[in-house]
Design an enzyme around this catalytic site. Structure first.
Site, PDB file in Angstrom:
ATOM      1  N   ARG A  52       0.820  -1.215   0.000  1.00  0.00           N
ATOM      2  CA  ARG A  52       0.000   0.000   0.000  1.00  0.00           C
ATOM      3  C   ARG A  52       0.852   1.262   0.000  1.00  0.00           C
ATOM      4  O   ARG A  52       0.390   2.325  -0.430  1.00  0.00           O
ATOM      5  CB  ARG A  52      -1.008  -0.028   1.149  1.00  0.00           C
ATOM      6  CG  ARG A  52      -2.134  -1.045   0.898  1.00  0.00           C
ATOM      7  CD  ARG A  52      -3.115  -1.101   2.044  1.00  0.00           C
ATOM      8  NE  ARG A  52      -2.493  -1.482   3.281  1.00  0.00           N
ATOM      9  CZ  ARG A  52      -2.238  -2.750   3.653  1.00  0.00           C
ATOM     10  NH1 ARG A  52      -2.590  -3.739   2.868  1.00  0.00           N
ATOM     11  NH2 ARG A  52      -1.643  -3.007   4.790  1.00  0.00           N
ATOM     12  N   GLU A  82       5.925 -10.532  15.481  1.00  0.00           N
ATOM     13  CA  GLU A  82       5.426 -11.173  16.701  1.00  0.00           C
ATOM     14  C   GLU A  82       5.634 -12.688  16.620  1.00  0.00           C
ATOM     15  O   GLU A  82       6.096 -13.319  17.566  1.00  0.00           O
ATOM     16  CB  GLU A  82       3.946 -10.831  16.869  1.00  0.00           C
ATOM     17  CG  GLU A  82       3.449 -11.082  18.264  1.00  0.00           C
ATOM     18  CD  GLU A  82       1.998 -10.661  18.414  1.00  0.00           C
ATOM     19  OE1 GLU A  82       1.474  -9.963  17.535  1.00  0.00           O
ATOM     20  OE2 GLU A  82       1.399 -11.056  19.430  1.00  0.00           O
TER      21      GLU A  82
HETATM   22  P1  AMP Z   1       4.704  -2.478  11.448  1.00  0.00           P
HETATM   23  O1  AMP Z   1       5.953  -3.104  10.862  1.00  0.00           O
HETATM   24  O2  AMP Z   1       4.206  -3.200  12.627  1.00  0.00           O
HETATM   25  O3  AMP Z   1       4.890  -0.993  11.700  1.00  0.00           O
HETATM   26  O4  AMP Z   1       3.564  -2.657  10.371  1.00  0.00           O
HETATM   27  C1  AMP Z   1       3.520  -1.818   9.288  1.00  0.00           C
HETATM   28  C2  AMP Z   1       3.091  -2.523   8.040  1.00  0.00           C
HETATM   29  O5  AMP Z   1       2.035  -3.441   8.266  1.00  0.00           O
HETATM   30  C3  AMP Z   1       2.585  -1.509   7.050  1.00  0.00           C
HETATM   31  O6  AMP Z   1       3.149  -1.815   5.782  1.00  0.00           O
HETATM   32  C4  AMP Z   1       1.084  -1.642   7.042  1.00  0.00           C
HETATM   33  O7  AMP Z   1       0.583  -1.663   5.742  1.00  0.00           O
HETATM   34  C5  AMP Z   1       0.802  -2.950   7.765  1.00  0.00           C
HETATM   35  N1  AMP Z   1      -0.094  -2.796   8.926  1.00  0.00           N
HETATM   36  C6  AMP Z   1       0.249  -2.950  10.219  1.00  0.00           C
HETATM   37  N2  AMP Z   1      -0.795  -2.806  11.031  1.00  0.00           N
HETATM   38  C7  AMP Z   1      -1.845  -2.534  10.221  1.00  0.00           C
HETATM   39  C8  AMP Z   1      -3.226  -2.265  10.457  1.00  0.00           C
HETATM   40  N3  AMP Z   1      -3.745  -2.260  11.696  1.00  0.00           N
HETATM   41  N4  AMP Z   1      -4.008  -2.012   9.394  1.00  0.00           N
HETATM   42  C9  AMP Z   1      -3.501  -2.018   8.143  1.00  0.00           C
HETATM   43  N5  AMP Z   1      -2.224  -2.265   7.862  1.00  0.00           N
HETATM   44  C10 AMP Z   1      -1.394  -2.530   8.876  1.00  0.00           C
END
Ligand code: AMP
Length: 174
Positions: free
Chosen positions: A62, A99
């Site tokens: 995205r 996780e």
């Molecule tokens: P993180 O590595 O945990 O910061 O997760 C970020 C990535 O996961 C991004 O590329 C987001 O597109 C996706 N992501 C994480 N949490 C969500 C969420 N609650 N809703 C949509 N996309 C998420």
């Protein structure tokens, strides 16, 4: 209504997607709304237009949608950070902990020049693992992360702290 409140109306919470316990932030209603998409991209364009950004680095998948529109609006190049096996030429990669298990991201070794000023773009900053891995790929190329720009920041997951001193900008905060 302020910008943040208006945009939040176009982001739909989907409980237990893609797995139980996760509330997925669905941006497709925002993408589907021409006026909102224009406002978001123009808002980010205004933030970076005069700061000497040389490349947008967009995170699969995205991040590609917002990142490519922003690169076009700024008239600068777009670099893709992708999951393994998608980029056709020599890549650099970073593996990071989730996780459960690990994930890997790759970038072409010749995508960035040393000292280039980069803004990283993604839709959501959650725990920050994805953004940090991307920042490490940029820095391994000798380029400079000016900022991480995301549409949404899930502040309660504290991804910002994971990025250390690298600046973070989010249009919407939860
Ligand atoms: P993180 O590595 O945990 O910061 O997760 C970020 C990535 O996961 C991004 O590329 C987001 O597109 C996706 N992501 C994480 N949490 C969500 C969420 N609650 N809703 C949509 N996309 C998420």
């Amino acid at each position: 209504m302020d910008l943040q409140a208006a945009l939040k109306k176009l982001i739909v919470d989907v409980p237990d997607f893609p797995t139980e316990g996760v509330t997925f932030k669905d941006i497709t209603p925002l993408l589907d709304n021409g006026e909102a998409l224009l406002i978001v991209i123009d808002h980010l364009k205004a933030r970076y237009a005069t700061r000497g950004v040389q490349k947008i680095v967009a995170i699969e998948s995205r991040g590609f949608l917002l990142g490519s529109a922003l690169a076009y609006a700024l008239g600068i190049g777009l670099v893709l950070v992708r999951k393994p096996g998608k980029l056709p030429r020599e890549t650099r990669e970073v593996t990071y902990a989730l996780e459960y298990g690990t994930d890997t991201l790759q970038m072409h070794v010749d995508a960035l020049e040393t000292q280039e000023k980069v803004v990283i773009v993604d839709d959501v900053l959650a725990t920050g693992g994805t953004a940090l891995a991307t920042a490490q790929l940029v820095e391994a190329s000798g380029a400079h992360v000016m900022e991480l720009a995301c549409l949404m920041e899930l502040g309660f997951l504290n991804g910002r702290a994971r990025l250390g001193a690298r600046p973070v900008y989010s249009v919407i905060q939860y």
